[in-house]
Design an enzyme around this catalytic site. Sequence first.
Site, PDB file in Angstrom:
ATOM      1  N   TYR A 176     -11.250  -0.757  -0.697  1.00 53.35           N
ATOM      2  CA  TYR A 176     -11.336  -0.406   0.727  1.00 53.35           C
ATOM      3  C   TYR A 176     -10.060   0.292   1.184  1.00 53.35           C
ATOM      4  CZ  TYR A 176      -8.178  -3.652   3.280  1.00 53.35           C
ATOM      5  OH  TYR A 176      -7.080  -4.279   3.820  1.00 53.35           O
ATOM      6  N   ARG A 177      -9.013   0.214   0.364  1.00 58.10           N
ATOM      7  CA  ARG A 177      -7.692   0.710   0.760  1.00 58.10           C
ATOM      8  C   ARG A 177      -6.838   0.581  -0.492  1.00 58.10           C
ATOM      9  NH1 ARG A 177      -4.566  -3.009   5.179  1.00 58.10           N
ATOM     10  NH2 ARG A 177      -2.769  -1.684   5.621  1.00 58.10           N
ATOM     11  N   HIS A 202       4.808  -6.502  -4.346  1.00 59.49           N
ATOM     12  CA  HIS A 202       3.412  -6.676  -4.725  1.00 59.49           C
ATOM     13  C   HIS A 202       2.603  -5.452  -4.375  1.00 59.49           C
ATOM     14  CE1 HIS A 202       1.081  -7.207  -0.927  1.00 59.49           C
ATOM     15  NE2 HIS A 202       2.306  -7.210  -0.473  1.00 59.49           N
ATOM     16  N   TYR A 209       0.824  -1.211   0.000  1.00 60.75           N
ATOM     17  CA  TYR A 209       0.000   0.000   0.000  1.00 60.75           C
ATOM     18  C   TYR A 209       0.861   1.266   0.000  1.00 60.75           C
ATOM     19  CZ  TYR A 209      -3.908  -3.106   1.086  1.00 60.75           C
ATOM     20  OH  TYR A 209      -4.860  -4.099   1.041  1.00 60.75           O
ATOM     21  N   ASP A 262      -1.830 -11.150   8.275  1.00 59.64           N
ATOM     22  CA  ASP A 262      -1.007 -12.279   7.804  1.00 59.64           C
ATOM     23  C   ASP A 262       0.400 -12.245   8.386  1.00 59.64           C
ATOM     24  OD1 ASP A 262      -2.887 -13.344   5.968  1.00 59.64           O
ATOM     25  OD2 ASP A 262      -2.396 -11.762   4.546  1.00 59.64           O
TER      26      ASP A 262
HETATM   27  C1  LIG Z   1       2.751 -10.499   2.385  1.00 57.87           C
HETATM   28  C2  LIG Z   1       1.912  -9.410   2.988  1.00 57.87           C
HETATM   29  C3  LIG Z   1       0.700  -9.734   3.593  1.00 57.87           C
HETATM   30  C4  LIG Z   1      -0.087  -8.729   4.168  1.00 57.87           C
HETATM   31  N1  LIG Z   1      -1.264  -9.084   4.774  1.00 57.87           N
HETATM   32  C5  LIG Z   1      -2.024  -8.136   5.360  1.00 57.87           C
HETATM   33  C6  LIG Z   1      -3.214  -8.496   6.067  1.00 57.87           C
HETATM   34  O1  LIG Z   1      -3.541  -9.664   6.222  1.00 57.87           O
HETATM   35  N2  LIG Z   1      -3.970  -7.495   6.590  1.00 57.87           N
HETATM   36  C7  LIG Z   1      -3.607  -6.188   6.488  1.00 57.87           C
HETATM   37  O2  LIG Z   1      -4.316  -5.327   6.992  1.00 57.87           O
HETATM   38  N3  LIG Z   1      -2.481  -5.832   5.843  1.00 57.87           N
HETATM   39  C8  LIG Z   1      -1.671  -6.755   5.288  1.00 57.87           C
HETATM   40  N4  LIG Z   1      -0.499  -6.384   4.668  1.00 57.87           N
HETATM   41  C9  LIG Z   1      -0.186  -4.940   4.510  1.00 57.87           C
HETATM   42  C10 LIG Z   1       0.659  -4.318   5.636  1.00 57.87           C
HETATM   43  O3  LIG Z   1       1.872  -5.015   5.791  1.00 57.87           O
HETATM   44  C11 LIG Z   1      -0.040  -4.249   6.983  1.00 57.87           C
HETATM   45  O4  LIG Z   1      -1.312  -3.677   6.872  1.00 57.87           O
HETATM   46  C12 LIG Z   1       0.769  -3.433   7.991  1.00 57.87           C
HETATM   47  O5  LIG Z   1       0.271  -3.630   9.282  1.00 57.87           O
HETATM   48  C13 LIG Z   1       0.750  -1.926   7.674  1.00 57.87           C
HETATM   49  O6  LIG Z   1       1.951  -1.352   8.061  1.00 57.87           O
HETATM   50  P1  LIG Z   1       2.187  -0.665   9.481  1.00 57.87           P
HETATM   51  O7  LIG Z   1       1.319  -1.372  10.459  1.00 57.87           O
HETATM   52  O8  LIG Z   1       3.626  -0.645   9.708  1.00 57.87           O
HETATM   53  O9  LIG Z   1       1.557   0.766   9.291  1.00 57.87           O
HETATM   54  P2  LIG Z   1       2.283   2.118   8.852  1.00 57.87           P
HETATM   55  O10 LIG Z   1       3.001   1.886   7.583  1.00 57.87           O
HETATM   56  O11 LIG Z   1       3.043   2.699   9.959  1.00 57.87           O
HETATM   57  O12 LIG Z   1       0.975   2.993   8.630  1.00 57.87           O
HETATM   58  C14 LIG Z   1       0.133   2.842   7.548  1.00 57.87           C
HETATM   59  C15 LIG Z   1      -0.291   4.224   7.072  1.00 57.87           C
HETATM   60  O13 LIG Z   1      -1.135   4.822   8.055  1.00 57.87           O
HETATM   61  C16 LIG Z   1      -0.771   6.187   8.276  1.00 57.87           C
HETATM   62  N5  LIG Z   1      -0.282   6.321   9.650  1.00 57.87           N
HETATM   63  C17 LIG Z   1       0.508   5.449  10.300  1.00 57.87           C
HETATM   64  N6  LIG Z   1       0.687   5.833  11.556  1.00 57.87           N
HETATM   65  C18 LIG Z   1       0.010   6.979  11.710  1.00 57.87           C
HETATM   66  C19 LIG Z   1      -0.212   7.822  12.825  1.00 57.87           C
HETATM   67  N7  LIG Z   1       0.293   7.527  14.006  1.00 57.87           N
HETATM   68  N8  LIG Z   1      -0.977   8.927  12.645  1.00 57.87           N
HETATM   69  C20 LIG Z   1      -1.529   9.194  11.446  1.00 57.87           C
HETATM   70  N9  LIG Z   1      -1.364   8.409  10.358  1.00 57.87           N
HETATM   71  C21 LIG Z   1      -0.603   7.308  10.494  1.00 57.87           C
HETATM   72  C22 LIG Z   1       0.292   6.528   7.287  1.00 57.87           C
HETATM   73  O14 LIG Z   1      -0.290   7.125   6.173  1.00 57.87           O
HETATM   74  C23 LIG Z   1       0.878   5.191   6.903  1.00 57.87           C
HETATM   75  O15 LIG Z   1       1.355   5.194   5.594  1.00 57.87           O
HETATM   76  C24 LIG Z   1       0.333  -7.374   4.114  1.00 57.87           C
HETATM   77  C25 LIG Z   1       1.555  -7.060   3.514  1.00 57.87           C
HETATM   78  C26 LIG Z   1       2.348  -8.066   2.973  1.00 57.87           C
HETATM   79  C27 LIG Z   1       3.677  -7.695   2.375  1.00 57.87           C
END
Ligand SMILES: Cc1cc2nc3c(=O)[nH]c(=O)nc-3n(C[C@H](O)[C@H](O)[C@H](O)COP(=O)(O)OP(=O)(O)OC[C@H]3O[C@@H](n4cnc5c(N)ncnc54)[C@H](O)[C@@H]3O)c2cc1C
Length: 607
Positions: A523-524, A442, A142, A203
């Site tokens: 949705y995202r 991806h 994303y 995941d």
């Molecule tokens: C193989 C694979 C499988 C995955 N499977 C899933 C799954 O099952 N479900 C799922 O949901 N995702 C999945 N993901 C996507 C992703 O890895 C996760 O959603 C992950 O938890 C998001 O990254 P993060 O938690 O580090 O959030 P961050 O990258 O820190 O935040 C996401 C976004 O939210 C905003 N943000 C973050 N923190 C703040 C803050 N404190 N205040 C305001 N805005 C903020 C920013 O815009 C940021 O870009 C997958 C990815 C991969 C590579």
Amino acid sequence: MASLSPPPSLNETYSGIPLNLLEKAKSAKFKVYENLTKTIATRKGLALPPGISKNALLSALDELATQVGQEHVQLNDQPLDDGWYMEHPNTHDAFSLLDEESLIASAIVYPGSTEEVQTVVKWANVHKIPIYPISMGRNLGYGGAAPRVRGSVVLDLGKRMNAILDINPNDCTCLLEPGVSFYALYEAIQARGYKHLWIDCPDLGGGSVLGNTIDRGVGYTPYGDHWAQHAGLEVVLPTGEVIRTGMGAMAGSNTWQAFPYGFGPTSDGMFSQSNMGIVTKMGMTLMPNPGGHKSYMYTFEREEDLPLLIDIIRPLRIANILENVAQLKYYIQEVAALGNPRSKYYKGKGQTPEDVLRREAEKLPCGKCTWIYYGTAYGPEHIRKHKLELIHSEFMSIPNAKKIDPSTIPKSHYFWARDRISSGTPDLQELDWLNWVPNGAHCFFSPISPTNGKDAQKLLAIARKRHTQFGIDLFPAFCIGLREMHLIINMVYDRSDSSSKRAAYECMRAMIDDAAKEGYGEYRTHLVFQDQVAQTYGWNNGALMKFNERIKDALDPNGILAPGRCGIWPKAYKYRGLQLGVGQPGPDKDSGEGITEEPGKLLAAKL
Ligand SMILES: Cc1cc2nc3c(=O)[nH]c(=O)nc-3n(C[C@H](O)[C@H](O)[C@H](O)COP(=O)(O)OP(=O)(O)OC[C@H]3O[C@@H](n4cnc5c(N)ncnc54)[C@H](O)[C@@H]3O)c2cc1C
């Protein structure tokens, strides 16, 4: 390859891997690097925020360093290393779809408290420098850690704000800072001996609970809709004030995590998938251990079984007989989940031939099939029994449906990773399918549709048509929520190959448009598609976006906070030609953004 360093553990760093997953992480890292041909390029130059000169940026950063500490401000002038999931960058998107220098930070700042976040926000307003908050920055698929506007200063909140502020074993709630990963929360609950508490995880467990939740991420227990489980936020507004939502707005509140609404309008939604505030604390409800669980796997032989199967699932899911966000996967994913490069099966270009994939899938526990349903039943055995019998008789009404006996499935199989995740134990195995192509990256196509057989067929047809057109293997999974489905398609591409990136990029743009014409909305989405997706939510002449923009301009008059995130552009950035994939650039093209939608090409003149 033998010289690869072990991934950092949770004992060493807040973003590390728990010790019990260390060996698995080492092997995942080995596979990633074995599949890597991309080299780290020399930097083309420092990314500057729109309209800010290099001198102005450097002098503003010096000033910031005096306020939060020199060691907490870091210029992004080094070569961009994509790392891998457990050692991810906070400077850019490790899975970049455009030129890798397109959406990158000019600098990173590491605030250590809510007060320091306020300091950074005030600094950004003085200098009109865009800032972009991340919690962990593992939003891979994303946009990763990338800011939407090139040259923004990324606020990496997780590094110094990673405390578990509370776990309440009686109310089953917790209060977290941005840097708490699903791994860390799970380990803390185990360490405190709270066997009666479960977490819900995606995941992969390395993401931030807070970051994932405010991006409306999903997991796979009955608490899988993370946003629905959050309870209370602390937010720094774009002009520097701090608010607490829900019951947290009362001084001395004793129910901040127990009752999400408080009094008056609920403002929490404004801080999810948005750019209206920086969330510095978040409450979350935890699932009580249901007293047991059992995962199961059914297979369905024919492609054409899909509509009937979805129509069978709908009432079972709404009645909570199917209790979790379960997944209906395609046979190709069974092959990809083994973690082998597809070149092991097929060395040609374009899509892998169907007969090759079917032949390989038949050798696996799923056997000869097209669809595989992964589900889990919860509760003590006598409670599960009733639900499982009902599910069995419904699923087996489809000709040639099969229940796969879990005792015949090897312990290394993906089924057992799903079993752990669906019972609140974070894992890492989901990374395996990324190795399908060299330098595997991806992005997700994730439209929402009714849980309806006809809709499932229609969406699948859209995805198939475009994947065939662009020569990409199709990896669909239907994730069934209560009254809707997310079709999640993982488009895997080679991030070192601009034609592979271009194919994924164009395929995605085409699918977003095709789906929107049929009433399906994402949705995202990845940063580079957010303008396009936002535009598909255009009912009544874009009334919702106009409303969002009015709020944005009122809360953030200088437009410093994550401009453009989710397609919401503040006035200060609106006509600078920064939108991607929609409309025409505005009159002021002198943005300094320097990006083009041509993967592999950056507007050199702007650097
Ligand atoms: C193989 C694979 C499988 C995955 N499977 C899933 C799954 O099952 N479900 C799922 O949901 N995702 C999945 N993901 C996507 C992703 O890895 C996760 O959603 C992950 O938890 C998001 O990254 P993060 O938690 O580090 O959030 P961050 O990258 O820190 O935040 C996401 C976004 O939210 C905003 N943000 C973050 N923190 C703040 C803050 N404190 N205040 C305001 N805005 C903020 C920013 O815009 C940021 O870009 C997958 C990815 C991969 C590579």
